[in-house]
Enzyme design. Structure first.
Site: not given
Ligand code: PMM
Length: 261
Positions: A204, A240
């Site tokens: 991030k 995650r």
């Molecule tokens: N961050 C992203 C997408 N989904 N879900 C949860 N539960 N927590 C998060 O911090 C989160 C998420 C964004 O990241 P990406 O675009 O790299 O998947």
């Protein structure tokens, strides 16, 4: 939790796994690398992202979920749409990961309650289109905690027992740079609320703000492994991540230290 983004525009891996077979192969690989959960998503939540229609979202994720669940993977569906959540559970997902904590779709909590799935309740202050519109706090720890308690109450009122709830502080969601560190510092309070806690820091922006915009993916994954190990130390149930291998190693190191292994 390994990330399987079936999207053209997620912010670090968009477009790589848009094809169902490529996404399935990616999920299988993440499992082999040690992921206990696979999070399948068909709509990017990166800052500035536009919403995707539910039909297109479901076309992207359902075949991937069905195939990975059939292989025995525990799958979560990363969605803010109740209809997609219901279809994903029917296809084999066991967890609904709603970064909006049920705020984006008024039908989400009752749909998940009826589905029997667990739910991730993310801290969220509005759509990714305008990600930082709500990024103003006088006491971020108190506000994030109070707002998550509100989502827990709403989920319970809809019929989702606390044992089926998972809280997520929503790193990057309505939070800029230092606000993310303030939130992470409060993890012991969040893990004290009762439900399991999930933390997503992977690749991030707040990490590149700290370490440099020009750092490559390997360095972002190393930073992610460190934040994930620290989250585990502070009681997180799951982290995650995109790069499962690095984080798995970091988690083993953290647990060897903590458990005197
Ligand atoms: N961050 C992203 C997408 N989904 N879900 C949860 N539960 N927590 C998060 O911090 C989160 C998420 C964004 O990241 P990406 O675009 O790299 O998947």
């Amino acid at each position: 939790m390994g990330i399987v983004n079936v999207t053209p525009d997620s912010f670090s891996d968009g477009g790589r796994y848009l094809d169902a077979d490529a996404a399935i192969a990616h999920g299988v690989r993440l499992r082999a690398e040690g992921a206990d959960l696979l999070d399948v998503g068909g709509e990017s939540t990166r800052p500035g992202a536009e919403r995707v229609g539910v039909v297109e979202e479901q076309d992207r994720v359902l075949p991937v979920i069905a195939s990975l669940a059939a292989e025995g993977a525990v799958v979560s569906i990363d969605t803010m749409n109740a209809a997609t959540a219901v279809a994903a559970v029917a296809a084999g997902a066991r967890i609904v990961n709603d970064v909006s904590g049920g705020l984006a779709d008024p039908d989400m909590l009752s749909a998940v309650a009826a589905s029997g799935a667990d739910i991730v309740l993310g801290h969220w202050r509005g759509p990714s289109r305008d990600m930082y519109a709500g990024a103003s706090y006088s006491d971020i720890v108190r506000e994030v905690t109070t707002e998550l308690l509100g989502r827990m109450d709403a989920a319970a009122a809809a019929g989702i027992a606390p044992s089926r709830q998972i809280l997520d502080p929503g790193i990057g969601f309505g939070k800029r740079g230092a606000q993310n560190w303030d939130t992470l510092r409060a993890l012991p309070q969040l893990t004290g609320l009762g439900p399991r806690v999930l933390v997503g820091t992977s690749r991030k922006r707040f990490l590149t703000e700290l370490l440099g915009d020009d750092i490559d993916l390997a360095r972002r994954d190393l930073a992610t492994a460190v934040t994930s190990a620290l989250a585990a130390r502070d009681g997180a149930w799951a982290v995650r991540v995109h790069d499962v291998t690095a984080t798995r190693d970091a988690l083993r190191v953290e647990s060897a230290w903590r458990e005197d292994a």
